[in-house]
Structures are given as structure tokens and as C-alpha cells.
Scaffold this motif. Structure first.
Motif, PDB file in Angstrom:
ATOM      1  N   ILE A   1       0.832  -1.205   0.000  1.00 56.49           N
ATOM      2  CA  ILE A   1       0.000   0.000   0.000  1.00 56.49           C
ATOM      3  C   ILE A   1       0.866   1.254   0.000  1.00 56.49           C
ATOM      4  CG2 ILE A   1      -0.231   0.177   2.519  1.00 56.49           C
ATOM      5  CD1 ILE A   1      -3.042   0.826  -0.043  1.00 56.49           C
ATOM      6  N   PHE A   2       2.062   1.167   0.589  1.00 55.98           N
ATOM      7  CA  PHE A   2       2.927   2.344   0.680  1.00 55.98           C
ATOM      8  C   PHE A   2       3.514   2.747  -0.674  1.00 55.98           C
ATOM      9  CE2 PHE A   2       3.273   0.762   5.162  1.00 55.98           C
ATOM     10  CZ  PHE A   2       2.620   1.843   5.743  1.00 55.98           C
ATOM     11  N   ASP A   3       3.384   1.882  -1.666  1.00 53.84           N
ATOM     12  CA  ASP A   3       3.862   2.244  -3.007  1.00 53.84           C
ATOM     13  C   ASP A   3       3.077   3.418  -3.583  1.00 53.84           C
ATOM     14  OD1 ASP A   3       5.629   0.135  -2.812  1.00 53.84           O
ATOM     15  OD2 ASP A   3       4.445  -1.225  -4.049  1.00 53.84           O
ATOM     16  N   HIS A   4       1.886   3.678  -3.035  1.00 57.00           N
ATOM     17  CA  HIS A   4       1.059   4.781  -3.527  1.00 57.00           C
ATOM     18  C   HIS A   4       1.552   6.150  -3.044  1.00 57.00           C
ATOM     19  CE1 HIS A   4      -1.999   2.344  -5.421  1.00 57.00           C
ATOM     20  NE2 HIS A   4      -2.259   1.684  -4.308  1.00 57.00           N
ATOM     21  N   PHE A   5       2.462   6.163  -2.069  1.00 60.39           N
ATOM     22  CA  PHE A   5       2.841   7.416  -1.428  1.00 60.39           C
ATOM     23  C   PHE A   5       4.094   8.015  -2.045  1.00 60.39           C
ATOM     24  CE2 PHE A   5       0.019   5.320   1.455  1.00 60.39           C
ATOM     25  CZ  PHE A   5      -0.697   6.363   2.040  1.00 60.39           C
ATOM     26  N   ALA A   6       4.024   9.330  -2.305  1.00 67.66           N
ATOM     27  CA  ALA A   6       5.166  10.030  -2.895  1.00 67.66           C
ATOM     28  C   ALA A   6       6.337  10.086  -1.931  1.00 67.66           C
ATOM     29  CB  ALA A   6       4.754  11.447  -3.295  1.00 67.66           C
ATOM     30  N   ASP A   7       6.061  10.165  -0.637  1.00 68.34           N
ATOM     31  CA  ASP A   7       7.116  10.230   0.375  1.00 68.34           C
ATOM     32  C   ASP A   7       6.520   9.837   1.710  1.00 68.34           C
ATOM     33  OD1 ASP A   7       9.569  10.639   1.571  1.00 68.34           O
ATOM     34  OD2 ASP A   7       9.690  12.780   1.100  1.00 68.34           O
ATOM     35  N   ILE A   8       7.357   9.287   2.578  1.00 64.16           N
ATOM     36  CA  ILE A   8       6.931   8.864   3.909  1.00 64.16           C
ATOM     37  C   ILE A   8       7.932   9.413   4.908  1.00 64.16           C
ATOM     38  CG2 ILE A   8       6.442   6.902   5.415  1.00 64.16           C
ATOM     39  CD1 ILE A   8       5.804   5.282   2.845  1.00 64.16           C
ATOM     40  N   ILE A   9       7.466  10.284   5.788  1.00 66.36           N
ATOM     41  CA  ILE A   9       8.325  10.892   6.795  1.00 66.36           C
ATOM     42  C   ILE A   9       8.169  10.068   8.068  1.00 66.36           C
ATOM     43  CG2 ILE A   9       8.645  12.882   8.284  1.00 66.36           C
ATOM     44  CD1 ILE A   9       7.872  13.039   4.551  1.00 66.36           C
ATOM     45  N   VAL A  10       9.281   9.472   8.521  1.00 64.97           N
ATOM     46  CA  VAL A  10       9.282   8.521   9.635  1.00 64.97           C
ATOM     47  C   VAL A  10      10.040   9.139  10.815  1.00 64.97           C
ATOM     48  CG1 VAL A  10       9.969   6.200  10.354  1.00 64.97           C
ATOM     49  CG2 VAL A  10       9.198   6.599   8.003  1.00 64.97           C
ATOM     50  N   SER A  11       9.391   9.214  11.953  1.00 69.62           N
ATOM     51  CA  SER A  11       9.989   9.902  13.106  1.00 69.62           C
ATOM     52  C   SER A  11      11.318   9.298  13.523  1.00 69.62           C
ATOM     53  CB  SER A  11       9.011   9.879  14.286  1.00 69.62           C
ATOM     54  OG  SER A  11       8.804   8.550  14.741  1.00 69.62           O
ATOM     55  N   GLY A  12      11.411   7.974  13.514  1.00 71.80           N
ATOM     56  CA  GLY A  12      12.638   7.329  13.959  1.00 71.80           C
ATOM     57  C   GLY A  12      13.823   7.608  13.052  1.00 71.80           C
ATOM     58  N   VAL A  13      13.537   7.846  11.782  1.00 64.98           N
ATOM     59  CA  VAL A  13      14.598   8.209  10.825  1.00 64.98           C
ATOM     60  C   VAL A  13      15.019   9.655  11.051  1.00 64.98           C
ATOM     61  CG1 VAL A  13      15.152   8.494   8.381  1.00 64.98           C
ATOM     62  CG2 VAL A  13      13.779   6.530   9.131  1.00 64.98           C
ATOM     63  N   GLU A  14      14.031  10.530  11.235  1.00 69.09           N
ATOM     64  CA  GLU A  14      14.297  11.964  11.387  1.00 69.09           C
ATOM     65  C   GLU A  14      14.729  12.335  12.810  1.00 69.09           C
ATOM     66  OE1 GLU A  14      14.358  13.536   8.672  1.00 69.09           O
ATOM     67  OE2 GLU A  14      13.295  12.048   7.449  1.00 69.09           O
ATOM     68  N   LYS A  15      14.478  11.411  13.759  1.00 67.89           N
ATOM     69  CA  LYS A  15      14.793  11.636  15.170  1.00 67.89           C
ATOM     70  C   LYS A  15      14.034  12.830  15.758  1.00 67.89           C
ATOM     71  CE  LYS A  15      19.120   9.100  15.369  1.00 67.89           C
ATOM     72  NZ  LYS A  15      18.748   8.249  14.241  1.00 67.89           N
ATOM     73  N   VAL A  16      12.826  12.976  15.302  1.00 68.96           N
ATOM     74  CA  VAL A  16      11.890  13.931  15.870  1.00 68.96           C
ATOM     75  C   VAL A  16      10.488  13.392  15.597  1.00 68.96           C
ATOM     76  CG1 VAL A  16      11.855  15.348  13.767  1.00 68.96           C
ATOM     77  CG2 VAL A  16      11.158  16.353  15.942  1.00 68.96           C
ATOM     78  N   ALA A  17       9.599  13.525  16.579  1.00 69.88           N
ATOM     79  CA  ALA A  17       8.291  12.874  16.481  1.00 69.88           C
ATOM     80  C   ALA A  17       7.160  13.885  16.611  1.00 69.88           C
ATOM     81  CB  ALA A  17       8.160  11.796  17.564  1.00 69.88           C
ATOM     82  N   LYS A  18       6.015  13.517  16.034  1.00 69.76           N
ATOM     83  CA  LYS A  18       4.797  14.291  16.272  1.00 69.76           C
ATOM     84  C   LYS A  18       4.499  14.301  17.766  1.00 69.76           C
ATOM     85  CE  LYS A  18       2.584  11.410  13.666  1.00 69.76           C
ATOM     86  NZ  LYS A  18       1.525  10.653  12.953  1.00 69.76           N
ATOM     87  N   PRO A  19       4.028  15.380  18.336  1.00 71.48           N
ATOM     88  CA  PRO A  19       3.565  16.609  17.678  1.00 71.48           C
ATOM     89  C   PRO A  19       4.596  17.738  17.629  1.00 71.48           C
ATOM     90  CG  PRO A  19       2.794  16.598  19.931  1.00 71.48           C
ATOM     91  CD  PRO A  19       3.578  15.317  19.744  1.00 71.48           C
ATOM     92  N   GLU A  20       5.889  17.418  17.676  1.00 70.22           N
ATOM     93  CA  GLU A  20       6.904  18.474  17.636  1.00 70.22           C
ATOM     94  C   GLU A  20       6.877  19.165  16.271  1.00 70.22           C
ATOM     95  OE1 GLU A  20      10.765  17.240  19.235  1.00 70.22           O
ATOM     96  OE2 GLU A  20       9.739  15.525  20.151  1.00 70.22           O
ATOM     97  N   PRO A  21       6.946  20.482  16.235  1.00 74.26           N
ATOM     98  CA  PRO A  21       6.794  21.224  14.979  1.00 74.26           C
ATOM     99  C   PRO A  21       7.796  20.818  13.900  1.00 74.26           C
ATOM    100  CG  PRO A  21       6.611  22.728  16.841  1.00 74.26           C
ATOM    101  CD  PRO A  21       7.029  21.403  17.399  1.00 74.26           C
ATOM    102  N   ARG A  22       9.004  20.428  14.297  1.00 76.31           N
ATOM    103  CA  ARG A  22      10.048  20.170  13.306  1.00 76.31           C
ATOM    104  C   ARG A  22       9.652  19.083  12.310  1.00 76.31           C
ATOM    105  NH1 ARG A  22      13.156  21.456   9.522  1.00 76.31           N
ATOM    106  NH2 ARG A  22      14.898  20.059   9.137  1.00 76.31           N
TER     107      ARG A  22
END
Length: 208
Positions: free
Chosen positions: A124-145
Motif C-alpha cells: 500500500i505504501f507504493d502509492h505514497f510520494a514520500d513517507i516521513i518517519v519519526s525514527g529516521v528523522e529523530k523527531v516525532a509528532k507533535p513536535e513542529p520540526r
């Protein structure tokens, strides 16, 4: 620029419950409830979502609860079993949006290592242009970054983004940035919100 729809993953696209794994390992219901409230908790799990390494988390937890070493190691190696399946109706909405050419993104609190194991199992994820993953970015919702990261990568801001999430705090953070939002409870409610926003045709219209 066309408005994009941004999906949360856990409890919006996929069911998620730690008990789905640990009820296989702990037969006693009272012990299971204690374990989930004190040992492998959602709060502790969130540390990995925010970018903390399992290599640090797991030994630390085993040292604190040595009697549950096998269970804590199972958390690290069998995490996919905490995802029983899709949320009913959500994948159909993704497919309809994709067929209509609506740009799709995910914004998810998900541990990096767990995401690496889970993503390849779900086309199903093949439909998505991009996926922002907190563990990769090392910042999680609801933090603004993390919302800023999605804005930069999608090249959209404010009302050019329609976001659905099951967590009111995450919705509030997106709304504060001017995004259109929908607090997810079920697929029917999301479908109605997308139709109202002009992003999805009703099934009745599509059938004509």
C-alpha cells in the motif's frame, strides 16, 4: 498546486496494539495487563519512535525486568506481530485517492528499525510520494520540526495539506500550521471529510 493528503500510519492505515504480540507469550490476563502497563509500555516504545536505538533500550529494560528478558527481546525481533492488519476501509480510500491522482504522503511516528522491517511487507505504501518517519528523522509528532520536514519535502504548506491522524495532539499541531485536518476515528468519517474537502468523489458519484 494540488492539495496533498497526509496519512498517519498506526491506527489510521494499520491497526497497532502491543497486546497482539504479547498475548501469544503471556497466558494470564492479569499478568499481561501488568506487563503492558509496566514493562513494554507504549510510553517506553515511543522512545524508539523518537529515534532512540533499540540497542540501548532493550538491554536497559532487561536489566530492570530480567524475568521478562525473552519477552523484551521478542518486542525487538517480532514487532510486526503488533500490527494485526489494516484498519478497515482505509486502504480502499488510499487506492481511490491514488487513482484520482491526488498526491499522497505519510507522516508517522515509527521506529527506524521497525519501519525497515515493516515497510517492505506492505505494498500500500507504493502509492505514497514520500513517507516521513519519526525514527529516521529523530523527531516525532507533535513536535513542529517533523511537520516542517514534510512541508519542505512535499513543497506544500498550510491548506495545500490535508492531514488525518488519530491523536488529537498531532492534529492540533498540524492545525496550528494552517493544515486542513481530520481527527481519524474510522474510514467512513475520513471518507466524508475528504468528500467535503473536494479531494474524493463519493462512491455514489463514482458509480455513475
Amino acid at each position: 498546486m494540488q492539495t496533498a493528503v497526509v496519512f498517519d500510519v498506526g491506527r489510521v492505515l494499520f491497526q497497532w496494539q502491543l497486546s497482539a504480540l504479547f498475548e501469544k507469550l503471556i497466558d494470564d490476563r492479569e499478568e499481561l495487563e501488568w506487563f503492558l502497563a509496566n514493562v513494554v509500555t507504549e510510553e517506553w516504545h515511543f522512545e524508539h519512535d523518537r529515534g532512540r536505538a533499540l540497542a540501548d533500550m532493550v538491554p536497559e529494560r532487561i536489566a530492570r525486568f530480567p524475568q521478562y528478558e525473552a519477552h523484551i527481546r521478542a518486542y525487538a525481533t517480532r514487532f510486526n506481530e503488533t500490527v494485526p492488519g489494516p484498519v478497515e476501509g482505509s486502504h480502499e480510500i488510499v487506492e481511490r485517492l491514488a487513482a484520482a491522482g491526488v498526491p499522497l504522503y505519510c507522516l508517522t511516528n515509527f521506529g527506524d528499525r521497525f519501519w525497515q522491517a515493516f515497510r517492505p511487507t506492505q505494498p500500500i505504501f507504493d502509492h505514497f510520494a514520500d513517507i516521513i518517519v519519526s525514527g529516521v528523522e529523530k523527531v516525532a509528532k507533535p513536535e513542529p520540526r517533523i511537520y516542517e520536514i514534510l512541508e519542505a519535502r512535499s513543497r506544500r504548506t498550510g491548506a495545500q495539506l490535508f492531514f488525518t491522524d488519530d491523536n488529537p495532539a498531532n492534529i492540533a499541531a498540524a492545525k496550528a500550521r494552517g493544515w486542513n485536518t481530520h481527527l481519524f476515528t474510522d474510514a467512513a468519517g475520513l471518507e466524508a471529510a475528504l468528500v467535503e474537502a473536494g479531494l474524493l468523489s463519493s462512491l455514489r458519484s463514482e458509480a455513475r
